[in-house]
Enzyme design. Structure first.
Site, PDB file in Angstrom:
ATOM      1  NE  ARG A  19      11.054 -20.127  38.040  1.00 52.85           N
ATOM      2  CZ  ARG A  19      12.137 -20.842  37.295  1.00 52.85           C
ATOM      3  NH1 ARG A  19      11.161 -21.860  36.530  1.00 52.85           N
ATOM      4  NH2 ARG A  19      12.422 -21.416  38.428  1.00 52.85           N
ATOM      5  CG  ASP A  20      10.386 -24.826  38.761  1.00 49.76           C
ATOM      6  OD1 ASP A  20      10.193 -25.210  38.625  1.00 49.76           O
ATOM      7  OD2 ASP A  20      11.790 -24.250  38.502  1.00 49.76           O
ATOM      8  CG  HIS A  23       6.679 -24.850  35.512  1.00 43.61           C
ATOM      9  ND1 HIS A  23       6.106 -24.495  33.980  1.00 43.61           N
ATOM     10  CD2 HIS A  23       7.609 -23.811  35.536  1.00 43.61           C
ATOM     11  CE1 HIS A  23       7.441 -23.504  33.948  1.00 43.61           C
ATOM     12  NE2 HIS A  23       8.786 -23.523  34.921  1.00 43.61           N
ATOM     13  CB  SER A 173      16.609 -27.381  33.557  1.00 43.90           C
ATOM     14  OG  SER A 173      17.081 -26.817  33.307  1.00 43.90           O
ATOM     15  CG  HIS A 204      13.898 -29.537  38.588  1.00 40.59           C
ATOM     16  ND1 HIS A 204      12.908 -29.321  38.932  1.00 40.59           N
ATOM     17  CD2 HIS A 204      14.793 -28.171  38.184  1.00 40.59           C
ATOM     18  CE1 HIS A 204      12.322 -27.960  38.788  1.00 40.59           C
ATOM     19  NE2 HIS A 204      13.723 -27.678  38.391  1.00 40.59           N
ATOM     20  CE1 TYR A 293      14.418 -25.998  31.405  1.00 42.36           C
ATOM     21  CE2 TYR A 293      12.007 -26.191  30.690  1.00 42.36           C
ATOM     22  CZ  TYR A 293      13.394 -25.222  31.067  1.00 42.36           C
ATOM     23  OH  TYR A 293      13.160 -24.034  31.189  1.00 42.36           O
TER      24      TYR A 293
END
Length: 354
Positions: A19-20, A23, A173, A204, A293
Site C-alpha cells: 500500500r505505502d 507510492h 506521515s 516514516h 507529507y
C-alpha cells in the site's frame, strides 16, 4: 536505546509494502508482484499486510495516480494467495466509500485503517461503524500527528474509539517526530483510551528515526507497529521491517516474524523492484525536517524539474504552509509562485500541462 525493559512484550506487525509501497512505485505494481510479495510476507509470519492503491480505496484518480489494476483485482489475488496473514485496506473518508469497503470485504479483506487528518476524527464515524458492522478489525488512523498536541490527539483518538475503533494509530506521515514526541502522544492516548483499545504507530524514515520512534511507541504502550520490508514506502520509506524485527529480537520483543526470511525477502524481492533507491537523501530528509507529507516527494521532484526550483526549496515552503495529504495540487501552485518571484516564469500558463 530503551530505558524500559521490553523483554516479553508482544507486538503485532503490519506490513505496508503493498500500500505505502505503491507510492514509491508511482502506483505501478503488477498483480504478480503483489502476490509474490504477499506470499513471502505470509511465509515470514507477518500477521497483517495492507493492500490498496497508495491513497487507499478510491485512490485511482488524476490527483493520486492510476494503478494498472483496480483495488478489487489486487485484493482478490492477494487474499486468495495468503494462508495465515490477514489483509487490510486503507480508507480515507471522502475518497474511499462504504461501498468500496464492502467490496474490499467481499474480496477477503478483514482489517481497515480509517484515516483522517489528526484534527478531523469527526469525519470517520460512519466508516468505522460500517467496518465494525462487517466484523472487520477496525483502526482509527490519525495522520500528520505532529500537527496536533498530545492532548489534542488524545481527544481525537477518544472520538475514534467512541465510533467503534478497536485500535487508534499515531501516524507520523511526515517522518518529522522524534522519540520524545512519539512517547508524549502515545502516552496521552493511553491515558484516555479504554484498556482494551490498542494503540498503533506508523512511522516514516525521513530523518532515520523510524525504528527508534517505533520502539519509543512500544515503551509508551503501543502494541501495533506499521513497517515495510526494505522500507518500501513514501518519502525515505516506512520503518524498515527487517531491521525493526532484528532490533526487537535483540530487545526481547516478540513479533512472531522470521527475521532471516524478511532479510532475504528485502534483498531478493523488494530491492530489485524499486524504481529508485528508497533512502534518506536530500529531498526525503527535507520532508522530515520540514514536516511535509511523505507522498509529496516524487510529485515535488517532478515539479522541481518543470519549474527550475530546487525540490528542497519547494518542500520547505510546503512545510511552512502546513500542507497536508490531499493538497498535492498546492505543490504546483507553490512552485509556480516561487518561479514567478525568482523571475523564472513570465507566462502564468508556462509549465502547466495541457
Amino acid at each position: 536505546m530503551s530505558e524500559v525493559n521490553l523483554k516479553g512484550r508482544k507486538v503485532t506487525v503490519h506490513d505496508m509494502c503493498l500500500r505505502d509501497g505503491m507510492h514509491a512505485k508511482r502506483e505501478q505494481m503488477s498483480i504478480e508482484q503483489m502476490v509474490t510479495i504477499a506470499t513471502a510476507l505470509d511465509e515470514a509470519g507477518v500477521p497483517y499486510i495492507q493492500v490498496t492503491h497508495g491513497a487507499g480505496l478510491g485512490g485511482n484518480s488524476l490527483q493520486h495516480g492510476f494503478a494498472p489494476h483496480s483495488n478489487e483485482a489486487y485484493l482478490a489475488a492477494v487474499c486468495g494467495a495468503v494462508k495465515q496473514t490477514k489483509v487490510s485496506v486503507l480508507l480515507l473518508p471522502g475518497l474511499g466509500t462504504m461501498r468500496e469497503l464492502q467490496s474490499a470485504y467481499d474480496c477477503g479483506a478483514r482489517s481497515v485503517h480509517v484515516a483522517t487528518h489528526c484534527t478531523e476524527a469527526d469525519t470517520s464515524p460512519q466508516h468505522i461503524a460500517f467496518a465494525r458492522k462487517l466484523g472487520m478489525d477496525s483502526t482509527g488512523f490519525l495522520m500528520m500527528a505532529h500537527l496536533n498536541t498530545p492532548e489534542g490527539l488524545a481527544q481525537q483518538g477518544k472520538l475514534m474509539e467512541s465510533y467503534g475503533a478497536q485500535t487508534v494509530y499515531i501516524t507520523d506521515s511526515a517522518g518529522y517526530m522524534l522519540p520524545g514526541d512519539v512517547k508524549a502522544r502515545v502516552s496521552a492516548l493511553r491515558d484516555v483510551l479504554k484498556p482494551e483499545t490498542e494503540i498503533g504507530f506508523h512511522g516514516h524514515h525521513n530523518m532515520g528515526m523510524g525504528i527508534a520512534n517505533s520502539i519509543a511507541a512500544i515503551e509508551a504502550g503501543a502494541s501495533r507497529i506499521d513497517a515495510s520490508v526494505g522500507g518500501l514506502g513514501a518519502g525515505a520509506g516506512n520503518t524498515p521491517l527487517e531491521a525493526f524485527v532484528a532490533v526487537c529480537e535483540r530487545m526481547g520483543i516478540e513479533t512472531g516474524c522470521d527475521l532471516f526470511k524478511l532479510m532475504d525477502m528485502a534483498e531478493d524481492i523488494i530491492f530489485p523492484i524499486m524504481d529508485h533507491i528508497v533512502r534518506v537523501d536530500r529531498s526525503s530528509l527535507t520532508l522530515g525536517f520540514a514536516g511535509v507529507y511523505s507522498t509529496f516527494l516524487l510529485h515535488t521532484n517532478r515539479v522541481s524539474q518543470r519549474f527550475g526550483i530546487p525540490a528542497r526549496d519547494i518542500l520547505v515552503e510546503l512545510g511552512r504552509k502546513k500542507m497536508i495529504g490531499g493538497q498535492e495540487d498546492m505543490i504546483i501552485d507553490t512552485a509556480m509562485t516561487m518561479a514567478k518571484e525568482r523571475g523564472l516564469l513570465k507566462d502564468a500558463t508556462a509549465g502547466v500541462a495541457p
